[in-house]
Design an enzyme around this catalytic site. Structure first.
Site, PDB file in Angstrom:
ATOM      1  CG  ASP A  62      -1.863   1.209   1.211  1.00 48.90           C
ATOM      2  OD1 ASP A  62      -1.668   2.125   0.380  1.00 48.90           O
ATOM      3  OD2 ASP A  62      -2.796   1.236   2.024  1.00 48.90           O
ATOM      4  CB  SER A 141      -2.550  12.597 -16.487  1.00 50.32           C
ATOM      5  OG  SER A 141      -3.749  12.976 -17.148  1.00 50.32           O
ATOM      6  CE1 TYR A 154      -5.234  11.111 -12.031  1.00 53.20           C
ATOM      7  CE2 TYR A 154      -5.810  12.441 -13.952  1.00 53.20           C
ATOM      8  CZ  TYR A 154      -5.219  11.314 -13.414  1.00 53.20           C
ATOM      9  OH  TYR A 154      -4.605  10.401 -14.224  1.00 53.20           O
ATOM     10  CB  SER A 155      -5.526  18.925 -12.922  1.00 58.94           C
ATOM     11  OG  SER A 155      -6.332  18.561 -14.007  1.00 58.94           O
ATOM     12  CE  LYS A 158      -1.639  10.994 -12.460  1.00 63.04           C
ATOM     13  NZ  LYS A 158      -0.762   9.830 -12.248  1.00 63.04           N
TER      14      LYS A 158
END
Ligand SMILES: NC(=O)c1ccc[n+]([C@@H]2O[C@H](COP(=O)([O-])OP(=O)(O)OC[C@H]3O[C@@H](n4cnc5c(N)ncnc54)[C@H](OP(=O)(O)O)[C@@H]3O)[C@@H](O)[C@H]2O)c1
Length: 267
Positions: A62, A141, A154-155, A158
């Site tokens: 993990d 991404s 998320y942006s 990344k």
């Protein structure tokens, strides 16, 4: 870098892109150390690779747990075993309005997408530097270059991973250790299940199969690339966004409006 006889640690190996990448690496002759949390899934992938004549073993972990990334590198290099490539492919996403993201969810996202790859790199660097060679591959991404509505956390994660990869590559110049940052576009995997995939269909987002992405990542490693952005016109939009972000603001205004109902619908 040729993959034959290389020992490769791959996180996210139980996921859509990671699984295909594991097969791709093994097919090119690499020994693949498969990591993820789902031991049974990892076992099945390792057995399938071995049945095809490849070499694989599993190292469940993990990555968001305290000390997880460090322990993973210790296990991968136990008894002086060499390690040639570390690929950080594990990741999680959040699709929704920014104010609806819970603080534990946000922490988990940043721990998995940013802190874990950074700590894996920190832990493996002494090994790579002692060897005088090694490659760190970070799977980012397209959203790590274009801030996307309804994917703000998320942006951000990344963008951070891309910045880390670029800075580390420059820091390591001349050491024999290198960094590759790969940025896929939308890919049909479990990370996009539910509202995201309904939204992607509705706004006609270009979509890749995970096999294609895995092959592109392996090709980037074999071709000694240092950055690879997957997909057209996404590659172009990355450059456009860097030079003329207001144009991309305009382009995304209508798409953002169409995405919002899906983001509000939950999963
Ligand atoms: N699919 C896309 O549209 C897309 C586009 C651009 C970039 N990417 C990036 O590509 C990478 C792979 O994504 P995917 O599409 O293959 O997603 P996926 O199918 O959901 O796989 C995610 C992987 O991450 C692992 N993972 C998540 N949390 C973890 C944790 N705490 N500890 C250890 N492993 C953990 C999962 O392992 P377990 O389930 O075993 O825990 C799984 O192997 C991610 O970094 C993602 O951001 C994906």
């Amino acid at each position: 870098m040729q993959l034959k006889n290389q020992r490769v640690l791959l996180t996210g190996a139980s996921g859509g892109i990671g699984r295909e990448l594991a097969f791709e690496l093994a097919q090119h002759g690499a020994t693949v150390l498969l990591s993820g949390r789902k031991t049974l899934v990892l076992d099945n992938i390792a057995n399938a690779i071995i049945n095809l004549g490849g070499q694989a073993r599993i190292l469940p972990c993990d990555l968001s747990a305290a000390g997880g990334p460090q322990r993973l590198i210790e296990q991968a290099t136990r008894d002086g075993a060499t390690l040639d490539i570390v690929i950080s492919c594990a990741g999680i996403s959040h699709f929704g309005m920014t104010e609806d993201l819970g603080s534990e969810q946000l922490n988990q996202l940043l721990r998995t997408n940013v802190v874990a790859p950074m700590q894996l790199a920190q832990a493996v660097l002494p090994v790579f530097k002692a060897q005088g060679r090694g490659l760190i591959v970070n799977v980012g991404s397209i959203f790590g270059s274009i801030g996307f509505p309804c994917f703000s956390a998320y942006s951000a994660s990344k963008f951070a991973l891309r910045g880390f990869s670029e800075a580390l590559r420059r820091e390591l110049q001349g050491s024999g250790v290198d960094v590759l940052y790969v940025a896929p576009r939308y890919t049909r995997t479990a990370i996009n299940e539910g509202a995201v995939s309904r939204m992607a269909d509705a706004v006609a987002m270009k979509q890749d199969e995970p096999q294609r992405v895995a092959k592109a990542i392996a090709d980037a490693i074999r071709g000694n690339a240092r950055e690879r952005y997957l997909g057209w016109p996404e590659r172009f939009f990355v450059k456009l966004n860097a030079l003329f972000p207001r144009l991309v603001d305009k382009g995304l205004r209508e798409q953002g409006r169409r995405m919002r109902p899906f983001a509000l619908s939950g999963s």
